[in-house]
Design an enzyme around this catalytic site. Structure first.
Site, mmCIF file in Angstrom:
data_model
loop_
_atom_site.group_PDB
_atom_site.id
_atom_site.type_symbol
_atom_site.label_atom_id
_atom_site.label_comp_id
_atom_site.label_asym_id
_atom_site.label_seq_id
_atom_site.Cartn_x
_atom_site.Cartn_y
_atom_site.Cartn_z
ATOM 1 N N HIS A 63 0.848 -1.197 0.000
ATOM 2 C CA HIS A 63 0.000 0.000 0.000
ATOM 3 C C HIS A 63 0.883 1.246 0.000
ATOM 4 O O HIS A 63 1.876 1.312 0.734
ATOM 5 C CB HIS A 63 -0.882 -0.006 1.258
ATOM 6 C CG HIS A 63 -1.633 1.270 1.490
ATOM 7 N ND1 HIS A 63 -1.328 2.144 2.511
ATOM 8 C CD2 HIS A 63 -2.678 1.822 0.825
ATOM 9 C CE1 HIS A 63 -2.153 3.168 2.484
ATOM 10 N NE2 HIS A 63 -2.980 3.005 1.472
ATOM 11 N N ASN A 64 0.534 2.228 -0.831
ATOM 12 C CA ASN A 64 1.319 3.471 -0.909
ATOM 13 C C ASN A 64 2.820 3.164 -0.896
ATOM 14 O O ASN A 64 3.576 3.655 -0.049
ATOM 15 C CB ASN A 64 0.953 4.418 0.234
ATOM 16 C CG ASN A 64 -0.421 5.036 0.052
ATOM 17 O OD1 ASN A 64 -1.080 4.835 -0.974
ATOM 18 N ND2 ASN A 64 -0.876 5.792 1.026
ATOM 19 N N GLU A 122 1.807 0.113 -5.569
ATOM 20 C CA GLU A 122 0.859 1.200 -5.831
ATOM 21 C C GLU A 122 1.579 2.458 -6.300
ATOM 22 O O GLU A 122 2.626 2.834 -5.751
ATOM 23 C CB GLU A 122 0.058 1.494 -4.559
ATOM 24 C CG GLU A 122 -1.056 2.497 -4.784
ATOM 25 C CD GLU A 122 -1.929 2.678 -3.547
ATOM 26 O OE1 GLU A 122 -2.915 3.433 -3.652
ATOM 27 O OE2 GLU A 122 -1.634 2.086 -2.491
ATOM 28 N N ASP A 135 0.517 6.383 -6.933
ATOM 29 C CA ASP A 135 -0.458 7.484 -6.873
ATOM 30 C C ASP A 135 0.037 8.603 -7.779
ATOM 31 O O ASP A 135 1.011 9.292 -7.455
ATOM 32 C CB ASP A 135 -0.594 8.002 -5.437
ATOM 33 C CG ASP A 135 -1.350 7.035 -4.549
ATOM 34 O OD1 ASP A 135 -1.767 5.993 -5.055
ATOM 35 O OD2 ASP A 135 -1.512 7.334 -3.351
ATOM 36 N N HIS A 157 1.548 11.152 -2.020
ATOM 37 C CA HIS A 157 0.274 10.916 -1.355
ATOM 38 C C HIS A 157 -0.544 12.199 -1.428
ATOM 39 O O HIS A 157 -0.252 13.169 -0.727
ATOM 40 C CB HIS A 157 0.496 10.486 0.094
ATOM 41 C CG HIS A 157 -0.697 9.837 0.701
ATOM 42 N ND1 HIS A 157 -0.876 9.729 2.059
ATOM 43 C CD2 HIS A 157 -1.778 9.244 0.145
ATOM 44 C CE1 HIS A 157 -2.017 9.104 2.314
ATOM 45 N NE2 HIS A 157 -2.576 8.796 1.164
ATOM 46 N N GLU A 167 -3.283 4.687 -9.238
ATOM 47 C CA GLU A 167 -4.317 5.575 -8.726
ATOM 48 C C GLU A 167 -4.136 6.885 -9.476
ATOM 49 O O GLU A 167 -3.222 7.663 -9.210
ATOM 50 C CB GLU A 167 -4.178 5.756 -7.215
ATOM 51 C CG GLU A 167 -5.399 6.395 -6.599
ATOM 52 C CD GLU A 167 -5.355 6.370 -5.077
ATOM 53 O OE1 GLU A 167 -5.352 7.475 -4.503
ATOM 54 O OE2 GLU A 167 -5.313 5.286 -4.491
#
Length: 766
Positions: free
Chosen positions: A314-315, A344, A346, A359, A393
């Site tokens: 995650h992230n 991931e 973003d 983020h 994302e």
């Protein structure tokens, strides 16, 4: 001629290696790169005898643990051209290199005066790393003795006096009376070179082996040898069958094992195994707690991807907290080298028409999207050949989405799995070996149905044009983070303009989740639903069977709540128990959840894909998860914690005295299997503590159970974490077994072992 050529090449390589080592032993001037404007000039040396790299600098700097890098701690030596750290911005990367250390990927950046010197250092360190690995394979015990000797020999005279030995024992957590040490010291001191009251390397080896005798192993040896100083082939065979539960072993296998592990040639020729050979056999990796056959891929990898747990981050770009911590390209390297199969990204609009990753709606730092894609190309399949998912994302404008697509095509090319028709059956991990899958929003055109299947590669092929910019629902984690801010009004869900160039490269379609019924019937054959922590927990409570049925044919990704700004993690166990495949965790936070993740994905060759047990793939069988007491396949797990060996002090501990260790044994799985027990505390002994305590667990659903061991130092106020070990219950070997310990970053603690005896049986009433 071919043989002569190979001999010549080997000779040339050895001669070249010797020349490089001789040059680096003399030392060269390098610059430690603290920042592009702060370069510290130091003289660096490579000692290929002691296997250490060290430097000297100002008069204030003296050689110490802080100025040394042990070769066995180095994970990788990376040329400056392949590094994306901001520390190298503006510097000549052809003169720079990075030394990456440990599982946490701590990095030292260096710059040479020219490229030739830089390349010499890279080759020299790489040669030393290869030699160190060979040495470890040959004899791990002697390697540790050498390291311990070098640690204690502060003045470098090749000998240790009694005071140096006593200081070493304190470092090794050994609370041994000086009189006893003195007696062993005198026995080992042969005075052969004229020096009294000191031990040279050879004498120290003898002293060390006497000091580290394992009485608990000797007891087992003497019991099975009936008091003799050796085991016969027949006695060894009996021990393997009865104690180690190696039911298929034969006498010929025993002879081969004796030939491999018996150090004394006379005993070896007679087919006998001495106590030292017995010790070396029991401490070798194949006899450890984890079944060595599970170190290879042994599961069926041809099922649809929905049938597997997939190691997921995650992230991934974050290395600390979720609000203002740094984003680093290195974090992707760390995750990928640990076998992570879903990372991931973003993505947001950046300056100069270059997409960035960070983020959203926070103060975390930013990195370039293209730098991450370069790293993906280099490291995607270093740890495992099975497919890697890039979870996009996407918050970029259409123009910068086109730039993203261009970078992906130009850098990754044929590595990308991008079929240009609707996928009718989810592919398997075997189908997509060495392929990269883009996960994200995708507009599926109905005009592609029924057409002939096109190639899945992208390099060198112009993809067919799409007429319109696509509108897709924008549901993502960044929205959740934004909604947490009290000063901002909760925005309405909006449509994301999706560039066709990026949509066409996306194979794994992200779909919004409404309810279980909708999820089962919609989305197509190859789609994924992302559920936040609170949402999936509510489903587990309200619709456990419905959630599980979704995972039979669809992928479900879960991720930590946006309120976990400290990068903490949820417990992944409940998500796995209900079939969720892509359970994403913050890899930078090595507490219990990540330790369980390490245990789960230790299995199946650490490939990042674990075949889900059959009970999670059948609606009827799933009742054994919700009502495990009705199962007939439960197991009784008996474990005796016998002893420990060279347990270190906790990292960064201010406690000066020797540690007081204890061990927690935990079973994690279905709710009824979640039990933890602990040993008594052994005071003042981390060197060779002995517990000899037996614990019994009833495991209702072995297929889902993980066993975790945690070793702590008992302290008033708060017990200090030392290390852990975690593995699937189904990967446990019975009998007398050792297991290693790992720190919070997943780095193995050198030479530390815990010794146990395992017995797994059926319940008496089954």
């Amino acid at each position: 001629m071919k043989f002569k050529h190979l001999v010549y090449c080997a000779y040339f390589r050895n001669e070249q290696m010797d020349r490089i080592f001789a040059e680096l032993r003399k030392g060269t001037t390098l610059y430690k790169v603290k920042s592009p404007t702060k370069l510290l000039q130091r003289r660096f040396y490579l000692d290929n005898k002691k296997m250490v790299l060290y430097y000297e600098g100002t008069q204030k700097t003296f050689r110490s643990a802080n100025t040394e890098i042990k070769i066995h701690k180095i994970q990788e030596v990376r040329a400056g051209e392949k590094d994306f750290s901001k520390k190298l911005h503006g510097l000549d990367k052809n003169r720079c290199f990075a030394i990456v250390m440990g599982a946490s990927h701590k990095i030292t950046y260096l710059m040479a005066s020219d490229q030739a010197i830089r390349d010499t250092w890279i080759r020299g360190i790489q040669y030393a790393m290869q030699m160190e690995k060979l040495e470890e394979q040959r004899n791990e015990i002697d390697k540790w003795v050498r390291d311990a000797f070098n640690m204690a020999d502060k003045n470098g005279d090749g000998a240790l006096d009694l005071d140096e030995v006593m200081k070493l024992l304190k470092k090794l957590n050994a609370d041994i009376k000086k009189k006893y040490v003195q007696e062993m010291f005198k026995a080992a001191d042969t005075n052969k070179d004229g020096r009294k009251n000191v031990l040279d390397r050879e004498e120290f080896v003898k002293f060390y082996h006497q000091l580290t005798r394992r009485p608990e192993l000797e007891e087992i040896f003497l019991k099975n040898s009936r008091g003799k100083p050796f085991l016969t082939v027949a006695e060894f065979l009996s021990f393997l069958k009865e104690s180690q539960k190696m039911v298929n072993v034969k006498e010929e296998d025993c002879r081969q094992l004796i030939d491999l592990y018996e150090p004394t040639e006379v005993w070896k020729q007679r087919g006998h195994l001495s106590d030292m050979g017995f010790r070396m056999f029991l401490t070798n990796k194949k006899q450890q707690l984890f079944n060595p056959s599970h170190s290879n891929v042994y599961q069926d990898m041809t099922k649809p991807m929905t049938h597997y747990f997939i190691a997921s981050s995650h992230n991934t770009y974050l290395t600390e907290d979720q609000l203002k911590g740094p984003s680093k390209v290195e974090a992707y390297i760390t995750a990928l080298t640990k076998g992570c199969r879903c990372v991931e990204l973003d993505c947001w609009d950046g300056p100069n028409n270059e997409p960035i990753i960070y983020h959203g709606y926070t103060l975390t730092s930013k990195i370039l999207f293209k730098d991450v894609i370069h790293v993906v190309k280099e490291y995607a399949f270093k740890a495992t050949p099975y497919p890697l998912i890039l979870s996009l994302e996407n918050h970029c404008s259409v123009d910068q989405q086109k730039v993203m697509a261009q970078h992906i095509e130009e850098i990754l090319g044929d590595m990308v799995y991008a079929p240009q028709e609707e996928i009718e059956t989810a592919p398997s991990p075997e189908d997509l070996k060495m392929k990269i899958i883009l996960k994200g929003k995708k507009k599926t055109s109905s005009s592609t149905k029924g057409k002939k299947k096109t190639s899945s590669s992208t390099k060198g092929k112009k993809l067919p044009p799409t007429q319109d910019i696509d509108d897709v629902s924008d549901e993502d984690e960044a929205q959740e983070t934004e909604n947490l801010k009290e000063e901002e009004k909760k925005p309405d869900k909006h449509k994301l303009k999706l560039a066709p160039e990026l949509s066409r490269l996306t194979a794994l379609k992200s779909v919004g989740f409404k309810d279980c019924e909708q999820a089962i019937s919609s989305g197509g054959a190859y789609c994924i639903y992302s559920l936040g922590e609170s949402k999936v927990e509510k489903l587990i409570q309200s619709q456990p069977s419905g959630l599980n049925v979704v995972t039979h044919t669809k992928l479900i990704r879960t991720y930590p709540s946006g309120s976990r700004t400290d990068s903490s993690n949820y417990r992944p166990i409940e998500m796995w128990n209900h079939g969720c495949q892509v359970v994403a965790l913050n890899y930078q936070t090595g507490t219990e959840p990540m330790q369980l993740n390490c245990g789960r994905f230790l299995d199946n060759g650490a490939s990042g894909y674990i075949l889900k047990p059959s009970i999670l793939m059948s609606e009827d069988a799933f009742t054994t998860v919700t009502k495990p007491e009705a199962r007939a396949t439960k197991k009784i797990f008996n474990i005796e914690i016998i002893s420990g060996y060279q347990i270190p002090k906790p990292k960064n501990s201010s406690k000066g005295e020797v540690i007081d260790p204890f061990i927690k044994i935990e079973v994690h799985g279905v709710a009824s299997d979640h039990v933890e027990k602990r040993t008594k505390t052994i005071n003042n002994n981390g060197f060779n503590p002995r517990w000899k305590e037996v614990f019994t667990f009833e495991v209702q659903v072995p297929e889902l159970a993980l066993v975790r061991f945690v070793i702590k130092d008992e302290d008033r106020g708060k017990d200090d974490f030392i290390g852990f070990y975690c593995l699937p219950f189904t990967s446990i070997q019975q009998g007398y077994r050792h297991f290693p310990l790992f720190d919070k970053h997943g780095e193995q603690l050198s030479q530390t072992l815990i010794f146990v005896k395992i017995q797994i049986t059926e319940p008496a009433d089954s």
